[in-house]
Design a protein around this motif. Structure first.
Motif, mmCIF file in Angstrom:
data_model
loop_
_atom_site.group_PDB
_atom_site.id
_atom_site.type_symbol
_atom_site.label_atom_id
_atom_site.label_comp_id
_atom_site.label_asym_id
_atom_site.label_seq_id
_atom_site.Cartn_x
_atom_site.Cartn_y
_atom_site.Cartn_z
ATOM 1 N N TYR A 186 -11.346 60.927 52.161
ATOM 2 C CA TYR A 186 -10.214 59.986 52.168
ATOM 3 C C TYR A 186 -9.130 60.464 51.209
ATOM 4 O O TYR A 186 -7.945 60.446 51.529
ATOM 5 N N PRO B 57 -24.271 50.157 59.419
ATOM 6 C CA PRO B 57 -23.023 49.638 60.001
ATOM 7 C C PRO B 57 -23.082 48.162 60.409
ATOM 8 O O PRO B 57 -22.085 47.445 60.258
ATOM 9 N N PHE C 107 -12.360 52.895 53.705
ATOM 10 C CA PHE C 107 -13.550 53.730 53.568
ATOM 11 C C PHE C 107 -13.233 54.879 52.615
ATOM 12 O O PHE C 107 -12.670 55.896 53.000
ATOM 13 N N ARG D 217 -15.586 58.375 61.292
ATOM 14 C CA ARG D 217 -15.144 57.674 62.510
ATOM 15 C C ARG D 217 -16.310 57.068 63.287
ATOM 16 O O ARG D 217 -16.229 55.942 63.762
ATOM 17 N N TYR E 191 -7.822 49.208 64.987
ATOM 18 C CA TYR E 191 -8.595 50.452 64.960
ATOM 19 C C TYR E 191 -7.735 51.460 65.708
ATOM 20 O O TYR E 191 -7.365 51.211 66.866
ATOM 21 N N CYS F 239 -19.224 55.999 62.302
ATOM 22 C CA CYS F 239 -19.717 54.810 61.606
ATOM 23 C C CYS F 239 -18.725 53.660 61.740
ATOM 24 O O CYS F 239 -19.108 52.521 62.026
ATOM 25 N N VAL F 240 -17.435 53.945 61.539
ATOM 26 C CA VAL F 240 -16.408 52.913 61.651
ATOM 27 C C VAL F 240 -16.393 52.337 63.063
ATOM 28 O O VAL F 240 -16.288 51.124 63.245
ATOM 29 N N PHE G 66 -8.527 48.915 59.693
ATOM 30 C CA PHE G 66 -9.393 49.932 59.099
ATOM 31 C C PHE G 66 -8.588 51.139 58.659
ATOM 32 O O PHE G 66 -7.741 51.629 59.398
ATOM 33 N N ILE H 47 -19.047 49.808 63.501
ATOM 34 C CA ILE H 47 -18.666 48.560 62.825
ATOM 35 C C ILE H 47 -17.642 47.802 63.670
ATOM 36 O O ILE H 47 -17.769 46.597 63.893
ATOM 37 N N VAL H 48 -16.620 48.505 64.152
ATOM 38 C CA VAL H 48 -15.573 47.893 64.964
ATOM 39 C C VAL H 48 -16.171 47.264 66.214
ATOM 40 O O VAL H 48 -15.846 46.119 66.566
ATOM 41 N N PHE I 217 -9.509 54.931 57.171
ATOM 42 C CA PHE I 217 -10.685 55.789 56.994
ATOM 43 C C PHE I 217 -10.349 57.228 57.359
ATOM 44 O O PHE I 217 -9.450 57.484 58.162
#
Length: 178
Positions: free
Chosen positions: A110, A162, A105, A53, A74, A55-56, A46, A59-60, A48
């Motif tokens: 970013y 997510p 992302f 963070r 991650y 949201c990520v 990932f 997902i992770v 991003f």
């Protein structure tokens, strides 16, 4: 018993020793495989900005229940290994050489972040090598990102939650394995 040694090749030795009651929990790696980060291979990495963070991480966490232990890069799972000089070189290795799929992302945040810029250099190298299967874009806004064009496909983070994004990533992981 005439053997003088034994080997564990296909299982996590520390998990087996802990299950047998021979070692404490502190020896178990909660985030996956052990080893030098530059030598590990990841199914998904990932890239991003910190603003997404939470949201990520959602997902992770969903992906960790579906993918083999240690197959996700991650950053917070490798805090100790990332705390060193020349981190930019290490991240280039992780993204450019050691990851099958990089989920990026994209956003105005970013574009502005130094570390995202370092990761983006490796990602652009992958794009330049025409390895499109190795990159997946997720956008949270319409910010202009150098190297991204209107015709580039992406997942809209404002349209999908997510869990759905994690499911899309799993589809890509499985396609990359074929």
């Amino acid at each position: 018993m005439n053997r003088t040694h034994w080997a564990v090749k296909d299982e996590d030795l520390f998990s087996r020793l802990y299950a047998a009651g021979l070692i404490d929990q502190k020896f178990i790696n909660p985030v996956g495989r052990t080893g030098k980060l530059e030598e590990l291979r990841f199914k998904v990495a990932f890239s991003f900005p910190g603003e997404v963070r939470e949201c990520v991480l959602s997902i992770v966490n969903r992906l960790k229940s579906s993918l083999p232990t240690g197959s996700i890069f991650y950053d917070d799972d490798f805090t100790a290994q990332l705390a060193r000089p020349n981190l930019d070189s290490l991240l280039q290795t992780v993204y450019l050489k050691n990851s099958d799929l990089i989920v990026v992302f994209l956003s105005g945040d970013y574009e502005r972040k130094m570390w995202c810029g370092i990761e983006w250099r490796a990602i652009r190298g992958i794009i330049n090598n025409k390895s499109d299967h190795a990159i997946m874009f997720v956008r949270s806004d319409d910010a202009e990102i150098p190297g991204i064009f209107e015709h580039d496909g992406y997942i809209d983070l404002n349209r999908f939650n997510p869990e759905q994004v994690a499911d899309f990533i799993l589809v890509r992981v499985r396609l990359n394995e074929q």
